[in-house]
Design an enzyme around this catalytic site. Structure first.
Site, PDB file in Angstrom:
ATOM      1  N   ASP A 135       0.829  -1.193   0.000  1.00 12.65           N
ATOM      2  CA  ASP A 135       0.000   0.000   0.000  1.00 12.65           C
ATOM      3  C   ASP A 135       0.870   1.252   0.000  1.00 12.65           C
ATOM      4  O   ASP A 135       1.993   1.246   0.521  1.00 12.65           O
ATOM      5  CB  ASP A 135      -0.905   0.030   1.233  1.00 12.65           C
ATOM      6  CG  ASP A 135      -2.084  -0.909   1.117  1.00 12.65           C
ATOM      7  OD1 ASP A 135      -2.498  -1.196  -0.014  1.00 12.65           O
ATOM      8  OD2 ASP A 135      -2.592  -1.365   2.160  1.00 12.65           O
ATOM      9  N   ARG A 185      -1.767  -1.168  -8.472  1.00 10.75           N
ATOM     10  CA  ARG A 185      -3.140  -0.827  -8.063  1.00 10.75           C
ATOM     11  C   ARG A 185      -3.277   0.690  -8.138  1.00 10.75           C
ATOM     12  O   ARG A 185      -2.578   1.419  -7.431  1.00 10.75           O
ATOM     13  CB  ARG A 185      -3.427  -1.299  -6.636  1.00 10.75           C
ATOM     14  CG  ARG A 185      -4.834  -0.908  -6.139  1.00 10.75           C
ATOM     15  CD  ARG A 185      -4.977  -1.097  -4.642  1.00 10.75           C
ATOM     16  NE  ARG A 185      -4.778  -2.463  -4.256  1.00 10.75           N
ATOM     17  CZ  ARG A 185      -4.323  -2.853  -3.063  1.00 10.75           C
ATOM     18  NH1 ARG A 185      -3.983  -1.947  -2.166  1.00 10.75           N
ATOM     19  NH2 ARG A 185      -4.176  -4.130  -2.780  1.00 10.75           N
ATOM     20  N   GLU A 293     -14.483   9.596   2.668  1.00 12.55           N
ATOM     21  CA  GLU A 293     -14.947   9.320   1.310  1.00 12.55           C
ATOM     22  C   GLU A 293     -16.468   9.297   1.231  1.00 12.55           C
ATOM     23  O   GLU A 293     -17.041   9.514   0.162  1.00 12.55           O
ATOM     24  CB  GLU A 293     -14.395   7.974   0.839  1.00 12.55           C
ATOM     25  CG  GLU A 293     -12.878   7.976   0.678  1.00 12.55           C
ATOM     26  CD  GLU A 293     -12.313   6.583   0.524  1.00 12.55           C
ATOM     27  OE1 GLU A 293     -11.118   6.477   0.242  1.00 12.55           O
ATOM     28  OE2 GLU A 293     -13.058   5.597   0.696  1.00 12.55           O
TER      29      GLU A 293
END
Length: 309
Positions: A135, A185, A293
């Site tokens: 990540d 990603r 979000e």
């Protein structure tokens, strides 16, 4: 504006204590997190795989500041990978790792410690027949994270990494990582970043996403399209077809608990779909970024905090 406030709150120890001490909060947290134990992750991942979905599992944690915690996170990943193999789902379940959780942020030898722990996780993944994606965190960690990825790729060519299209540098990073075997990603980004390094307007972030998609789809790597935006999903499929990619040559990724019907629809239509599945006790930072979000969930959280005691 509210999203920026929530991103700041994700790093507030005082608010962390207030939110994590409220039992009612768990109802909302369970929408986005498999649970606190490894068994929760195995059970949820198995159910997703049974529905034709792939999974990437994140053992929640970040900003580790001592060697013992970094070692414990490494062990948690090794145990999780062994459990996926025991459950017969390892080929469909990879792991996602934050390097800050395995020692990158340590004041002394952080780079060496995180690389050593990352290598151990990759070795365990290779043993059970799956992969690892690293990540990306805030912009200050990008170069160090990519350095670890490059260091691991000679031994583990399938190692993946995350790139965030809100960062102005990401188009160049996509070009650098579009070669054979590279797994990327692509996400919009969920950290509060300064204007000097990041696009601030949603439209600019979206346009950057499309430009980066074009680069990855035209390249020789394996794009992992991490978006819940129907428009970007459609654009990704169009670009893949334009560049001669079959449906096994890239995948869509979505968060656990977000648009599950769309995840199943895409999988039923023959696309590869992977669900980002977090678990663990250190869920606060991840949870607050999900609220940023989707601020509509804030009302539930405020009611829970108001009802304490």
């Amino acid at each position: 504006m509210l999203g920026s406030v929530l991103l700041s709150a994700s790093r507030s120890p005082r608010l962390r204590q207030a939110v994590t001490s409220v039992p009612a909060t768990r109802t909302l947290v369970e929408r986005f997190v498999a649970g606190e134990q490894r068994a929760d992750a195995v059970r949820t991942a198995s159910a997703l795989v049974a529905r034709g979905l792939r999974v990437t599992v994140d053992h929640l944690g970040e900003d580790t500041t001592d060697l013992a915690t970094a070692a414990a996170v490494r062990t948690a990943y090794l145990d999780a990978l062994a459990s996926f193999a025991d459950a017969g789902i390892a080929k469909d379940v990879e792991v996602s790792v934050k390097l800050s959780a395995v020692g990158q942020a340590l004041a002394q030898d952080g780079e060496a410690v995180s690389l050593e722990n990352a290598r151990a996780i990759c070795e365990a993944a290779a043993t059970v027949g799956t992969t690892v994606t690293f990540d990306m965190e805030d912009h200050t960690t990008v170069d160090r994270t990519l350095a670890v990825v490059h260091a691991l790729r000679p031994d583990f060519p399938w190692v993946g990494c995350v790139l965030q299209t809100m960062l102005r540098r990401t188009e160049a990073d996509c070009r650098d990582l579009s070669g054979v075997g590279s797994r990327v990603r692509l996400v919009k980004g969920a950290y509060k970043e300064p204007e000097s390094v990041a696009f601030q307007a949603k439209a600019d972030v979206d346009r950057s996403y499309v430009r980066c998609l074009e680069t990855l789809m035209a390249g020789q790597g394996y794009p992992m399209v991490a978006s819940h935006d129907p428009r970007l999903v459609a654009i990704a499929a169009t670009l893949a077809e334009r560049h001669g990619r079959g449906r096994d040559d890239y995948e869509f990724q979505m968060l656990y608990g977000v648009r599950p019907d769309e995840q199943r629809r895409l999988a039923d239509d023959g696309y590869r779909v992977r669900v980002y599945l977090p678990y663990g006790t250190d869920w606060y930072g991840y949870f607050m970024r999900r609220l940023a979000e989707r601020p509509a969930n804030v009302a539930f959280l405020l009611r829970a905090l108001a009802s304490r005691g």
